[in-house]
Design an enzyme around this catalytic site. Structure first.
Site, PDB file in Angstrom:
ATOM      1  N   LYS A 189      -8.204  10.218 -32.984  1.00  0.00           N
ATOM      2  CA  LYS A 189      -7.305   9.591 -32.006  1.00  0.00           C
ATOM      3  C   LYS A 189      -7.319   8.078 -32.237  1.00  0.00           C
ATOM      4  CE  LYS A 189      -7.631   7.556 -28.131  1.00  0.00           C
ATOM      5  NZ  LYS A 189      -6.507   6.594 -28.179  1.00  0.00           N
ATOM      6  N   CYS A 300     -14.910  -7.474 -34.587  1.00  0.00           N
ATOM      7  CA  CYS A 300     -16.228  -7.175 -34.020  1.00  0.00           C
ATOM      8  C   CYS A 300     -17.248  -8.178 -34.528  1.00  0.00           C
ATOM      9  CB  CYS A 300     -16.638  -5.749 -34.372  1.00  0.00           C
ATOM     10  SG  CYS A 300     -16.549  -5.423 -36.131  1.00  0.00           S
ATOM     11  N   GLU A 398     -18.227 -10.596 -25.331  1.00  0.00           N
ATOM     12  CA  GLU A 398     -17.276 -10.558 -26.440  1.00  0.00           C
ATOM     13  C   GLU A 398     -15.889 -10.930 -25.918  1.00  0.00           C
ATOM     14  OE1 GLU A 398     -16.354  -6.674 -28.129  1.00  0.00           O
ATOM     15  OE2 GLU A 398     -16.404  -7.604 -30.114  1.00  0.00           O
TER      16      GLU A 398
HETATM   17  P1  NAP Z   1     -11.736   0.241 -26.860  1.00  0.00           P
HETATM   18  O1  NAP Z   1     -10.996  -0.184 -25.651  1.00  0.00           O
HETATM   19  O2  NAP Z   1     -13.151   0.648 -26.699  1.00  0.00           O
HETATM   20  O3  NAP Z   1     -10.890   1.428 -27.501  1.00  0.00           O
HETATM   21  C1  NAP Z   1     -11.293   2.047 -28.677  1.00  0.00           C
HETATM   22  C2  NAP Z   1     -10.745   3.450 -28.710  1.00  0.00           C
HETATM   23  O4  NAP Z   1     -11.338   4.206 -27.648  1.00  0.00           O
HETATM   24  C3  NAP Z   1      -9.232   3.520 -28.478  1.00  0.00           C
HETATM   25  O5  NAP Z   1      -8.686   4.541 -29.255  1.00  0.00           O
HETATM   26  C4  NAP Z   1      -9.161   3.846 -26.995  1.00  0.00           C
HETATM   27  O6  NAP Z   1      -7.947   4.432 -26.588  1.00  0.00           O
HETATM   28  C5  NAP Z   1     -10.313   4.825 -26.877  1.00  0.00           C
HETATM   29  N1  NAP Z   1     -10.789   5.045 -25.508  1.00  0.00           N
HETATM   30  C6  NAP Z   1     -10.679   4.223 -24.443  1.00  0.00           C
HETATM   31  N2  NAP Z   1     -11.239   4.805 -23.347  1.00  0.00           N
HETATM   32  C7  NAP Z   1     -11.698   6.019 -23.736  1.00  0.00           C
HETATM   33  C8  NAP Z   1     -12.359   7.089 -23.074  1.00  0.00           C
HETATM   34  N3  NAP Z   1     -12.677   7.029 -21.775  1.00  0.00           N
HETATM   35  N4  NAP Z   1     -12.681   8.199 -23.785  1.00  0.00           N
HETATM   36  C9  NAP Z   1     -12.382   8.274 -25.107  1.00  0.00           C
HETATM   37  N5  NAP Z   1     -11.742   7.300 -25.786  1.00  0.00           N
HETATM   38  C10 NAP Z   1     -11.410   6.174 -25.122  1.00  0.00           C
HETATM   39  O7  NAP Z   1     -11.710  -0.899 -27.990  1.00  0.00           O
HETATM   40  P2  NAP Z   1     -10.461  -1.692 -28.534  1.00  0.00           P
HETATM   41  O8  NAP Z   1     -10.015  -2.658 -27.496  1.00  0.00           O
HETATM   42  O9  NAP Z   1      -9.452  -0.761 -29.124  1.00  0.00           O
HETATM   43  O10 NAP Z   1     -11.157  -2.469 -29.757  1.00  0.00           O
HETATM   44  C11 NAP Z   1     -11.929  -3.587 -29.557  1.00  0.00           C
HETATM   45  C12 NAP Z   1     -13.417  -3.252 -29.557  1.00  0.00           C
HETATM   46  O11 NAP Z   1     -13.778  -2.580 -30.751  1.00  0.00           O
HETATM   47  C13 NAP Z   1     -14.263  -4.515 -29.545  1.00  0.00           C
HETATM   48  O12 NAP Z   1     -15.368  -4.340 -28.690  1.00  0.00           O
HETATM   49  C14 NAP Z   1     -14.712  -4.633 -30.984  1.00  0.00           C
HETATM   50  O13 NAP Z   1     -15.865  -5.402 -31.190  1.00  0.00           O
HETATM   51  C15 NAP Z   1     -14.921  -3.209 -31.329  1.00  0.00           C
HETATM   52  N6  NAP Z   1     -14.951  -3.056 -32.786  1.00  0.00           N
HETATM   53  C16 NAP Z   1     -16.135  -2.742 -33.408  1.00  0.00           C
HETATM   54  C17 NAP Z   1     -16.196  -2.645 -34.811  1.00  0.00           C
HETATM   55  C18 NAP Z   1     -17.472  -2.285 -35.526  1.00  0.00           C
HETATM   56  O14 NAP Z   1     -17.400  -1.858 -36.677  1.00  0.00           O
HETATM   57  N7  NAP Z   1     -18.634  -2.443 -34.922  1.00  0.00           N
HETATM   58  C19 NAP Z   1     -15.034  -2.863 -35.560  1.00  0.00           C
HETATM   59  C20 NAP Z   1     -13.853  -3.182 -34.887  1.00  0.00           C
HETATM   60  C21 NAP Z   1     -13.816  -3.267 -33.510  1.00  0.00           C
HETATM   61  P3  NAP Z   1      -6.791   3.469 -25.973  1.00  0.00           P
HETATM   62  O15 NAP Z   1      -6.280   2.690 -27.099  1.00  0.00           O
HETATM   63  O16 NAP Z   1      -5.811   4.389 -25.402  1.00  0.00           O
HETATM   64  O17 NAP Z   1      -7.451   2.611 -24.923  1.00  0.00           O
END
Ligand code: NAP
Length: 494
Positions: A189, A300, A398
């Site tokens: 997803k 990230c 963050e």
């Molecule tokens: P996010 O809000 O956590 O969303 C990530 C994914 O999770 C999306 O597909 C989101 O769907 C889904 N999601 C949200 N709520 C959920 C739930 N209750 N159950 C299952 N899935 C759910 O993160 P983001 O805003 O897309 O990305 C930014 C974050 O990613 C930052 O914290 C960044 O640091 C982190 N990141 C980490 C890395 C690494 O390698 N460590 C790399 C890149 C990014 P929706 O889109 O519909 O909300």
């Protein structure tokens, strides 16, 4: 393509994905709800995708399970799976302009970076794992008395992936390539904001010879589609990149369902630590500026905390701000653009609030504005705040935008203390000519990635991951394979 006009004309001709991808073909879903995919540049919808219902998620997982059980993929010789991944890499290369346009449309990444960094990284990922396919061995301990023990690795079965929008193609590829190489099926997803490039990647996979059902893409919001997938009893393992808050929820879902393995790659608040004895302060300043603005700071590993030795702080910050002021912020389809828009209006407001709050609490704004720019497109100029203290949210949380928080230190001990004063532990940059200090800091900094006199270096051979609230898993390299395989020991009595 060399100009904005050429890229725009090319984009106009593309048919954008608008359905899920299940069992080797587009699937509209059984529900009527759809999500608009909104360009952060124009703030208008460029496409829409279905919101998968629980029945759709069941259908996707069942298709992946059937495909896995049939052996059409899992029973191939690894070299044959590798051949498909290599063909896939070739096709990604052929379609690199198109994939780049989809990324630029869905999340606003500047087109040249989308093509030459993100799409290329995806291509490299499939190529690297494809080439690895027939170079892996299982184990047999040496010299057991009267027995042979085989330690083998098997695919886990159905792997679910949930991925973010900031690198929609690369981060998914880092999961797909090793998971499929290991023989699994996958249901992914993508983020609601950015599903297009991944949908096209799956379609390209079919052309490369990936059997139907081995890679399923479901679209929909995290709170419904994502949760249903994460709780699914027929999913064996879940790999996630995203925020810590969602990561924690996924652990709960796994605990409340079938205790599936959960692998988390989460956020960061990475320090860039600059000592007065850095080998080249001009290079350090240029790198510090780049590390907080690449991908509009939506990384990230963004180097979002500059910890600089007090004796050079004033001069160094002046050089960094001069570097940042030169960056070109603007239309992501203009090949000269270096910083595109941030993900959306709400995200921009949240980013600005961090800086506003820090300034209210005593930090000093030395670059940028705290006002939203007007007009279409969620643009944001780089922001630098000095005098940021560890009790500021800007130091601890963050921001996921181009906001650099500057704090000074007097000596090595204080630098380490400040660096580790964080719930996160993803990356850290250390700038020094003192070899012993570089090693000491590398050992003492609580992070999964430490870069000495550089930042954000990476290669497919090297694992990428963090610790603490940044997650406890790794993508890339041989090590990523272990999360997609189950270890088995077989004893044979002689
Ligand atoms: P996010 O809000 O956590 O969303 C990530 C994914 O999770 C999306 O597909 C989101 O769907 C889904 N999601 C949200 N709520 C959920 C739930 N209750 N159950 C299952 N899935 C759910 O993160 P983001 O805003 O897309 O990305 C930014 C974050 O990613 C930052 O914290 C960044 O640091 C982190 N990141 C980490 C890395 C690494 O390698 N460590 C790399 C890149 C990014 P929706 O889109 O519909 O909300």
């Amino acid at each position: 393509m060399n100009t904005r006009q050429e890229w725009m004309a090319f984009a106009e001709l593309l048919k954008l994905p608008s359905a899920m991808w299940l069992n080797g073909k587009p699937f509209d879903g059984t529900g009527s709800d759809r999500h608009a995919v909104v360009s952060p540049h124009t703030e208008t919808a460029v496409s829409s995708v279905p919101s998968a219902t629980a029945a759709d998620v069941d259908f996707a997982v069942a298709g992946a399970r059937d495909a896995f059980g049939s052996g059409v993929w899992a029973d191939l010789a690894p070299r044959e799976r590798g051949t498909v991944l290599l063909r896939w890499a070739d096709l990604i290369h052929q379609h690199r302009d198109e994939l780049a346009v989809l990324i630029t449309l869905e999340m606003g990444k500047p087109i040249v970076q989308a093509r030459d960094i993100e799409v290329r990284a995806a291509e490299n990922t499939f190529r690297w794992y494809g080439e690895l396919a027939d170079k892996m061995y299982d184990e047999a301990p040496h010299g057991l008395r009267g027995a042979v023990a085989l330690v083998t690795r098997e695919p886990v079965g159905v792997v679910a992936g949930i991925t973010p929008w900031n690198f929609p193609l690369t981060l998914s590829s880092w999961k797909i390539a090793p998971a499929l190489l290991a023989g699994n099926s996958m249901v992914i997803k993508p983020a609601t904001q950015a599903p297009l490039s991944l949908l096209r990647l799956a379609e390209i996979a079919s052309a490369a010879g990936l059997p139907d059902g081995i890679l399923q893409i479901v679209t929909g919001s995290g709170g419904s589609t994502g949760e249903t997938l994460a709780r699914h009893p027929n999913v064996d393992c879940l790999t996630f990149t995203g925020s810590p808050d969602v990561g924690k929820k996924l652990l709960t879902y796994a605990g409340e369902s079938n205790a599936k393995a959960v692998h988390l790659e989460l956020g960061g608040k990475s320090p860039q630590i600059v000592f007065a004895d850095a080998p080249d302060l001009a290079v350090a300043a240029r790198t510090v500026a780049w590390a907080i603005t690449f991908n509009a700071g939506q990384m990230c590993t963004a180097g979002s905390r500059l910890l600089v030795q007090d004796t050079i702080a004033e001069r160094f910050v002046a050089t960094v701000t001069a570097e940042l002021a030169r960056y070109r912020v603007g239309d992501p389809f203009d090949p000269a653009t270096e910083i595109g828009p941030v993900a959306g209006p709400q995200h921009r407001a949240e980013i600005l609030n961090y800086a506003r709050e820090a300034v209210r609490e005593g930090a000093t704004l030395v670059l940028g504005t705290l006002e939203e720019c007007t007009g279409a497109g969620t643009y944001l100029e780089p922001i630098v705040c000095t005098n940021v203290r560890p009790d500021h949210r800007l130091f601890q949380e963050e921001v996921f935008g181009p906001v650099l928080a500057v704090t000074t230190f007097t000596d090595e001990a204080q630098a380490v203390e400040l660096a580790n004063d964080s719930q996160f532990g993803l990356g850290a940059g250390v700038w020094t000519s003192n070899l012993s200090r570089a090693h000491r800091l590398s050992r003492r900094i609580e992070a999964g990635l430490v870069w000495v006199n550089c930042y954000e270096e990476g290669d497919m051979t090297v694992p990428f991951g963090g610790r603490k609230l940044s997650g406890h898993s790794v993508d890339k390299s041989l090590h990523a394979l272990s999360k997609f395989t189950s270890m088995k020991t077989t004893w044979i009595h002689l």
